[in-house]
Design a protein around this motif. Structure first.
Motif, PDB file in Angstrom:
ATOM      1  N   MET A  37     -85.776  74.241  79.446  1.00 22.85           N
ATOM      2  CA  MET A  37     -84.662  75.127  79.707  1.00 22.85           C
ATOM      3  C   MET A  37     -83.544  74.847  78.721  1.00 22.85           C
ATOM      4  N   ASP A  38     -83.012  75.910  78.181  1.00 21.64           N
ATOM      5  CA  ASP A  38     -81.929  75.748  77.215  1.00 21.64           C
ATOM      6  C   ASP A  38     -80.652  76.386  77.761  1.00 21.64           C
ATOM      7  N   PHE A  39     -79.879  75.592  78.488  1.00 26.99           N
ATOM      8  CA  PHE A  39     -78.619  76.086  79.028  1.00 26.99           C
ATOM      9  C   PHE A  39     -77.605  76.358  77.930  1.00 26.99           C
ATOM     10  N   LYS A  40     -77.766  75.707  76.776  1.00 26.22           N
ATOM     11  CA  LYS A  40     -76.805  75.851  75.684  1.00 26.22           C
ATOM     12  C   LYS A  40     -76.778  77.259  75.115  1.00 26.22           C
ATOM     13  N   LYS A  41     -77.862  78.026  75.309  1.00 21.59           N
ATOM     14  CA  LYS A  41     -77.889  79.380  74.760  1.00 21.59           C
ATOM     15  C   LYS A  41     -76.909  80.300  75.487  1.00 21.59           C
ATOM     16  N   ILE A  42     -76.509  79.927  76.693  1.00 22.55           N
ATOM     17  CA  ILE A  42     -75.560  80.744  77.451  1.00 22.55           C
ATOM     18  C   ILE A  42     -74.153  80.219  77.175  1.00 22.55           C
ATOM     19  N   PRO A  43     -73.297  81.069  76.602  1.00 26.34           N
ATOM     20  CA  PRO A  43     -71.964  80.603  76.210  1.00 26.34           C
ATOM     21  C   PRO A  43     -71.029  80.410  77.401  1.00 26.34           C
ATOM     22  N   GLU A  44     -70.006  79.619  77.162  1.00 22.75           N
ATOM     23  CA  GLU A  44     -68.930  79.437  78.142  1.00 22.75           C
ATOM     24  C   GLU A  44     -68.230  80.784  78.354  1.00 22.75           C
ATOM     25  N   GLY A  45     -67.818  81.032  79.593  1.00 23.76           N
ATOM     26  CA  GLY A  45     -67.120  82.282  79.899  1.00 23.76           C
ATOM     27  C   GLY A  45     -68.089  83.374  80.310  1.00 23.76           C
ATOM     28  N   TYR A  46     -67.701  84.611  80.021  1.00 26.52           N
ATOM     29  CA  TYR A  46     -68.489  85.772  80.445  1.00 26.52           C
ATOM     30  C   TYR A  46     -69.375  86.273  79.315  1.00 26.52           C
ATOM     31  N   SER A  47     -70.604  86.614  79.663  1.00 24.31           N
ATOM     32  CA  SER A  47     -71.527  87.256  78.731  1.00 24.31           C
ATOM     33  C   SER A  47     -72.429  88.191  79.532  1.00 24.31           C
ATOM     34  N   GLU A  48     -73.231  88.956  78.825  1.00 25.75           N
ATOM     35  CA  GLU A  48     -74.177  89.853  79.489  1.00 25.75           C
ATOM     36  C   GLU A  48     -75.560  89.628  78.906  1.00 25.75           C
ATOM     37  N   GLY A  49     -76.564  89.869  79.745  1.00 28.97           N
ATOM     38  CA  GLY A  49     -77.933  89.675  79.301  1.00 28.97           C
ATOM     39  C   GLY A  49     -78.890  90.576  80.052  1.00 28.97           C
ATOM     40  N   ILE A  50     -80.110  90.662  79.550  1.00 28.47           N
ATOM     41  CA  ILE A  50     -81.174  91.452  80.164  1.00 28.47           C
ATOM     42  C   ILE A  50     -82.219  90.493  80.717  1.00 28.47           C
ATOM     43  N   TYR A  51     -82.565  90.710  81.979  1.00 27.74           N
ATOM     44  CA  TYR A  51     -83.590  89.913  82.652  1.00 27.74           C
ATOM     45  C   TYR A  51     -84.424  90.857  83.504  1.00 27.74           C
ATOM     46  N   LYS A  52     -85.723  90.870  83.256  1.00 28.16           N
ATOM     47  CA  LYS A  52     -86.648  91.752  83.980  1.00 28.16           C
ATOM     48  C   LYS A  52     -86.162  93.199  83.950  1.00 28.16           C
ATOM     49  N   VAL A  53     -85.785  93.654  82.763  1.00 24.29           N
ATOM     50  CA  VAL A  53     -85.364  95.028  82.466  1.00 24.29           C
ATOM     51  C   VAL A  53     -84.060  95.426  83.183  1.00 24.29           C
ATOM     52  N   LYS A  54     -83.321  94.476  83.690  1.00 22.10           N
ATOM     53  CA  LYS A  54     -82.060  94.764  84.357  1.00 22.10           C
ATOM     54  C   LYS A  54     -80.939  94.015  83.649  1.00 22.10           C
ATOM     55  N   LYS A  55     -79.746  94.610  83.659  1.00 20.27           N
ATOM     56  CA  LYS A  55     -78.593  94.011  82.993  1.00 20.27           C
ATOM     57  C   LYS A  55     -77.817  93.136  83.978  1.00 20.27           C
ATOM     58  N   TYR A  56     -77.436  91.946  83.507  1.00 18.60           N
ATOM     59  CA  TYR A  56     -76.710  90.979  84.328  1.00 18.60           C
ATOM     60  C   TYR A  56     -75.396  90.598  83.646  1.00 18.60           C
ATOM     61  N   GLY A  57     -74.358  90.428  84.451  1.00 11.14           N
ATOM     62  CA  GLY A  57     -73.121  89.809  84.008  1.00 11.14           C
ATOM     63  C   GLY A  57     -73.234  88.327  84.317  1.00 11.14           C
ATOM     64  N   ILE A  58     -72.978  87.484  83.332  1.00  8.19           N
ATOM     65  CA  ILE A  58     -73.202  86.041  83.457  1.00  8.19           C
ATOM     66  C   ILE A  58     -71.891  85.296  83.205  1.00  8.19           C
ATOM     67  N   THR A  59     -71.524  84.424  84.125  1.00  7.53           N
ATOM     68  CA  THR A  59     -70.328  83.606  83.951  1.00  7.53           C
ATOM     69  C   THR A  59     -70.721  82.138  84.007  1.00  7.53           C
ATOM     70  N   LYS A  60     -70.304  81.405  82.972  1.00  6.51           N
ATOM     71  CA  LYS A  60     -70.579  79.970  82.903  1.00  6.51           C
ATOM     72  C   LYS A  60     -69.244  79.236  82.749  1.00  6.51           C
TER      73      LYS A  60
END
Length: 83
Positions: free
Chosen positions: A1-24
């Motif tokens: 698992m590479d947690f470093k690929k997800i930046p600090e703060g807010y980002s968006e990504g695609i998982y299983k063809v759905k869009k997610y808002g991601i906060t770290k």
């Protein structure tokens, strides 16, 4: 698992063809972080805390299986920030 690929703060990504808002958010001088991702326009979410100790890293999913969290981290494709 590479947690470093997800930046600090807010980002968006695609998982299983759905869009997610991601906060770290990182705490304790980088020794722990909280991650929350929610499906935009849907009801799915991913929630976890991660702690680094002298011996190992501890993954603590919130209200879901560790397998779901691991799958999300491994498969989410981050989108380029707009602007």
């Amino acid at each position: 698992m590479d947690f470093k690929k997800i930046p600090e703060g807010y980002s968006e990504g695609i998982y299983k063809v759905k869009k997610y808002g991601i906060t770290k958010k990182t705490f304790n001088h980088g020794k722990s972080f909280k991650l929350f991702a929610e499906e935009l326009g849907g009801s799915d979410f991913i929630s976890l805390n991660n702690y680094k100790t002298k011996q190992k890293e501890l993954l603590k999913p919130c209200e879901m299986s560790e397998a779901k969290v691991v799958d999300f981290i491994n498969k989410v494709k981050l989108l380029e920030p707009k602007g």
